[in-house]
Design a protein around this motif. Structure first.
Motif, PDB file in Angstrom:
ATOM      1  N   PHE A 196      86.169  22.094  22.273  1.00  0.00           N
ATOM      2  CA  PHE A 196      84.772  22.535  22.092  1.00  0.00           C
ATOM      3  C   PHE A 196      84.561  22.234  20.588  1.00  0.00           C
ATOM      4  O   PHE A 196      83.300  21.592  20.328  1.00  0.00           O
ATOM      5  N   LEU A 197      85.403  22.439  19.660  1.00  0.00           N
ATOM      6  CA  LEU A 197      84.927  22.264  17.931  1.00  0.00           C
ATOM      7  C   LEU A 197      84.804  20.866  18.068  1.00  0.00           C
ATOM      8  O   LEU A 197      83.954  20.314  17.085  1.00  0.00           O
ATOM      9  N   LEU A 198      85.489  20.083  18.607  1.00  0.00           N
ATOM     10  CA  LEU A 198      85.453  18.503  18.328  1.00  0.00           C
ATOM     11  C   LEU A 198      84.157  17.956  19.068  1.00  0.00           C
ATOM     12  O   LEU A 198      83.209  17.085  18.601  1.00  0.00           O
ATOM     13  N   VAL A 199      83.668  18.674  20.291  1.00  0.00           N
ATOM     14  CA  VAL A 199      82.535  18.288  20.819  1.00  0.00           C
ATOM     15  C   VAL A 199      81.436  18.636  19.798  1.00  0.00           C
ATOM     16  O   VAL A 199      80.236  17.694  19.660  1.00  0.00           O
ATOM     17  N   VAL A 200      81.462  19.414  19.281  1.00  0.00           N
ATOM     18  CA  VAL A 200      80.201  20.177  18.325  1.00  0.00           C
ATOM     19  C   VAL A 200      80.485  19.184  17.322  1.00  0.00           C
ATOM     20  O   VAL A 200      79.248  18.735  16.711  1.00  0.00           O
ATOM     21  N   ALA A 201      81.638  18.593  16.647  1.00  0.00           N
ATOM     22  CA  ALA A 201      81.713  17.810  15.212  1.00  0.00           C
ATOM     23  C   ALA A 201      81.192  16.439  15.698  1.00  0.00           C
ATOM     24  O   ALA A 201      80.556  15.889  14.899  1.00  0.00           O
ATOM     25  N   VAL A 202      81.493  15.934  17.100  1.00  0.00           N
ATOM     26  CA  VAL A 202      81.201  14.546  17.449  1.00  0.00           C
ATOM     27  C   VAL A 202      79.365  14.583  17.308  1.00  0.00           C
ATOM     28  O   VAL A 202      78.783  13.708  16.935  1.00  0.00           O
ATOM     29  N   ALA A 203      78.914  15.802  17.896  1.00  0.00           N
ATOM     30  CA  ALA A 203      77.338  15.977  18.239  1.00  0.00           C
ATOM     31  C   ALA A 203      76.634  15.796  16.790  1.00  0.00           C
ATOM     32  O   ALA A 203      75.883  15.204  16.469  1.00  0.00           O
ATOM     33  N   VAL A 204      77.316  16.882  15.803  1.00  0.00           N
ATOM     34  CA  VAL A 204      76.894  16.854  14.564  1.00  0.00           C
ATOM     35  C   VAL A 204      77.043  15.287  13.674  1.00  0.00           C
ATOM     36  O   VAL A 204      76.066  14.664  13.069  1.00  0.00           O
ATOM     37  N   GLY A 205      78.108  14.784  14.021  1.00  0.00           N
ATOM     38  CA  GLY A 205      78.366  13.383  13.473  1.00  0.00           C
ATOM     39  C   GLY A 205      77.395  12.425  13.729  1.00  0.00           C
ATOM     40  O   GLY A 205      76.954  11.655  12.964  1.00  0.00           O
ATOM     41  N   VAL A 206      77.341  12.485  15.097  1.00  0.00           N
ATOM     42  CA  VAL A 206      76.364  11.267  15.570  1.00  0.00           C
ATOM     43  C   VAL A 206      74.961  11.628  15.264  1.00  0.00           C
ATOM     44  O   VAL A 206      74.319  10.559  14.987  1.00  0.00           O
ATOM     45  N   THR A 207      74.407  12.783  15.245  1.00  0.00           N
ATOM     46  CA  THR A 207      73.062  13.202  14.621  1.00  0.00           C
ATOM     47  C   THR A 207      72.908  12.887  13.368  1.00  0.00           C
ATOM     48  O   THR A 207      71.861  12.179  13.074  1.00  0.00           O
ATOM     49  N   ALA A 208      73.863  13.050  12.527  1.00  0.00           N
ATOM     50  CA  ALA A 208      73.694  12.731  11.245  1.00  0.00           C
ATOM     51  C   ALA A 208      73.811  11.266  10.882  1.00  0.00           C
ATOM     52  O   ALA A 208      72.841  10.632  10.236  1.00  0.00           O
ATOM     53  N   GLY A 209      74.637  10.485  11.540  1.00  0.00           N
ATOM     54  CA  GLY A 209      74.629   9.064  11.574  1.00  0.00           C
ATOM     55  C   GLY A 209      73.201   8.688  11.944  1.00  0.00           C
ATOM     56  O   GLY A 209      72.790   7.319  11.284  1.00  0.00           O
ATOM     57  N   VAL A 210      72.760   8.881  12.963  1.00  0.00           N
ATOM     58  CA  VAL A 210      71.701   8.212  13.460  1.00  0.00           C
ATOM     59  C   VAL A 210      70.237   8.633  12.553  1.00  0.00           C
ATOM     60  O   VAL A 210      69.687   7.765  12.335  1.00  0.00           O
ATOM     61  N   ARG A 211      70.302   9.758  11.995  1.00  0.00           N
ATOM     62  CA  ARG A 211      69.418  10.043  10.841  1.00  0.00           C
ATOM     63  C   ARG A 211      69.574   9.281   9.645  1.00  0.00           C
ATOM     64  O   ARG A 211      68.488   8.692   9.044  1.00  0.00           O
ATOM     65  N   ALA A 212      70.766   8.912   9.414  1.00  0.00           N
ATOM     66  CA  ALA A 212      71.189   8.203   7.891  1.00  0.00           C
ATOM     67  C   ALA A 212      70.581   6.675   8.215  1.00  0.00           C
ATOM     68  O   ALA A 212      70.010   6.067   7.307  1.00  0.00           O
ATOM     69  N   LEU A 213      70.579   6.237   9.481  1.00  0.00           N
ATOM     70  CA  LEU A 213      70.273   5.102   9.915  1.00  0.00           C
ATOM     71  C   LEU A 213      68.730   4.837   9.910  1.00  0.00           C
ATOM     72  O   LEU A 213      68.150   3.796  10.032  1.00  0.00           O
ATOM     73  N   GLY A 214      68.072   5.951   9.764  1.00  0.00           N
ATOM     74  CA  GLY A 214      66.522   6.113   9.872  1.00  0.00           C
ATOM     75  C   GLY A 214      65.971   6.331  11.182  1.00  0.00           C
ATOM     76  O   GLY A 214      64.733   5.825  11.212  1.00  0.00           O
ATOM     77  N   TRP A 215      66.437   6.443  12.193  1.00  0.00           N
ATOM     78  CA  TRP A 215      66.096   6.597  13.563  1.00  0.00           C
ATOM     79  C   TRP A 215      65.382   8.023  13.873  1.00  0.00           C
ATOM     80  O   TRP A 215      65.762   8.834  13.649  1.00  0.00           O
TER      81      TRP A 215
END
Length: 102
Positions: free
Chosen positions: A83-102
């Motif tokens: 579960f903690l890895l699932v949360v970390a993946v979700a946070v990481g992908v969300t942050a990455g997509v926001r950093a890309l400006g989408w």
């Protein structure tokens, strides 16, 4: 004054709902269907709230970084990640997509 009327009506409705639940006969609450529905209702409400917060801005369908994070979390769940890895993946992908400006 309208706000106080809404607050009073909401408080009265909540009290009435609680009172009706407490005054239900024990035989009704012991039925298998009622037990099953009572167990599934919180899950359904949480899923509906999550979907509404993730995929809308209040009025319109919205696919943004949050949706990408939820999709990544779903993939991690399918792969049986902890579960903690699932949360970390979700946070990481969300942050990455926001950093890309989408």
């Amino acid at each position: 004054m309208t706000v106080w009327i809404a607050i009073g009506a909401t408080a009265a409705a909540c009290y009435l709902a609680k009172f009706l639940g407490l005054s239900a006969p024990a035989g009704v609450l012991e039925r298998p269907l009622v037990k099953r529905l009572a167990a599934l209702l919180p899950v359904a409400l949480l899923a509906a709230l999550t979907a509404q917060e993730t995929f809308s801005d209040g009025r319109h369908l919205l696919l943004d970084a949050k949706a990408a994070g939820v999709a990544a979390a779903a993939v991690a769940l399918v792969l049986r990640a902890p579960f903690l890895l699932v949360v970390a993946v979700a946070v990481g992908v969300t942050a990455g997509v926001r950093a890309l400006g989408w």
